[in-house]
Design an enzyme around this catalytic site. Sequence first.
Site, PDB file in Angstrom:
ATOM      1  N   CYS B 104       0.841  -1.211   0.000  1.00 14.25           N
ATOM      2  CA  CYS B 104       0.000   0.000   0.000  1.00 14.25           C
ATOM      3  C   CYS B 104       0.872   1.255   0.000  1.00 14.25           C
ATOM      4  O   CYS B 104       1.453   1.593  -1.030  1.00 14.25           O
ATOM      5  CB  CYS B 104      -0.978  -0.055   1.171  1.00 14.25           C
ATOM      6  N   HIS B 195      -3.033  -5.413   1.737  1.00 14.45           N
ATOM      7  CA  HIS B 195      -2.312  -5.616   2.995  1.00 14.45           C
ATOM      8  C   HIS B 195      -2.261  -7.088   3.382  1.00 14.45           C
ATOM      9  O   HIS B 195      -3.077  -7.532   4.194  1.00 14.45           O
ATOM     10  CB  HIS B 195      -2.991  -4.834   4.120  1.00 14.45           C
ATOM     11  N   GLU B 197      -0.369  -8.396   5.359  1.00 13.53           N
ATOM     12  CA  GLU B 197      -0.077  -8.464   6.796  1.00 13.53           C
ATOM     13  C   GLU B 197      -1.356  -8.435   7.633  1.00 13.53           C
ATOM     14  O   GLU B 197      -1.320  -8.776   8.816  1.00 13.53           O
ATOM     15  CB  GLU B 197       0.876  -7.320   7.200  1.00 13.53           C
TER      16      GLU B 197
END
Lengths: 317, 217
Positions: B104, B195, B197
């Site tokens: 991002c 994302h 993560e």
Amino acid sequence: MPEQAENKKVAQTSLRLKIGLAEMLKGGVIMDVMNVEQARIAEEAGAVSVMALERVPAMIRAEGGVARMAKPSLIKQIIQAVSIPVMAKARIGHFAEAQILQQLGVDFIDESEVLTPADETHHIDKHGFKTPFVCGARNLGEALRRIAEGAAMIRTKGEAGTGDVVHAVKHMRQITKEMKALTVLSEQELYAAAKELQAPYELVRMVAEAGKLPVPNFSAGGIATPADAALMMQLGAEAIFVGSGIFMKERATPLDVENDARERDEAVSRAKAIVIATTHYNDPKILAEVSEQVTGTMKGLAAAAIEEKELLQTRGW
Amino acid sequence: MRLGWECQNHFVKSSGPTIKRALPRIGVLAIQGDYAAHAAALAEAGAEPSLVKTLDDLRLDGESLDGIVLPGGESTTMLKFLERHGMFEALSEFCRTRPAFGTCAGAILLAREVRNPPQRALGLLDAVVERNAYGRQIDSAILHSETTLDPEPLEMVFIRAPRILEIGPGVETLAWREGSPALVRQGTLLAATFHPELSSDRRVHRFFVAEVMAARG
């Protein structure tokens, strides 16, 4: 039944996206701004987000009157002026203001005790919104009640508009202490703890297991200097809200950033210093350097000198 | 590639501390953003994460880190910080010589050109990226997409996401969002507009850790 499962999935997706934005703001500074020029200064200084409002808490405190959601035209101008997320405040329980803020495309809604509460019993049902909410809390029970209502971020309330960090510290320490205490309780004891905290058992159990809130925990309310920001970060805050600390000169007078170059420079120096201090919160060498670069600090008002009934933090429950 | 990694991981676990450096040490730029989520994801994927806040942090015990992750967050905040602290050039040099993974805001930092509004970037990834391309927070979404990494589709969490508008001939697309590249690779650079993560799926991080291992030789 399949419909229920589908609804639950939608709700979980929505909450993950809301908490996701809060994750992106971690380690950053969210600055209160009252006009486009202040918003630009905040973005240029490295703020991760701006809070659009008509009067910062110090002015609301000094001037009195009913404090409401900011004018839509102001919010729209600020959204146009910056590329970072824009937050705005709604009154406690005022879901119609929140509906308007969501419609305007605000990225985060702060259901805030700084504004005059609109409901003495109910907070907004925040699950019903696509826009994430942040709410203030003074203790763990209050934080978990707000999370139960759908808040995707908690911030310590502190005492807004004072420039006195003492209550932000008190509330952060209180929440941390109560979370630590839960981690050593047995399953059986957690039910009683939930009762005492006046918070849902499921959330209490989540905190007991993780040792932290299920949503990001930021700090607000009286943070005025780079050292204040570093203090709150070291105490466990995951990001910092600065209200009156950047753009206020005297108690009810903002720095004139639009017409006075020297006052603009002062605001810029404060904003930059707090941003750097929040990143390097545990590096005293850098903190000393940035503290030296600041050319002024808001005058402030000792929180201990404020009468009980004048406190903003006791709004909400 | 994944199998190779698992063998490596097993090897580390079964041996003493002397070969602990078999774990690649991967930096996570920690100016602000979800760097803690990335550090946890890297640890799960078999790397040793290390937070990077200053120039000195690009080295550990006198040795350069093996790779770096530029996390999600606000790209303007990260950019100002890098410029103000003389880290822009050093990070650029680091990412030129070691594997780097941007998600991002991190992908925006790696790009050749940034639009909406235009802003400076490291210019390493031959791509044009548009910030906040899908709207504001209410337009954030979790989608699933095919990926060339694996037969199973990938969950992609998009938060105020950018869009990759153009890629150069040296850039390979590994996953898409409605026809636009969402996960791309150019040499040892990896960039995602979403994302990974924030998902429990660790395939993308494992892929990056494997790339870091391969680059280290």
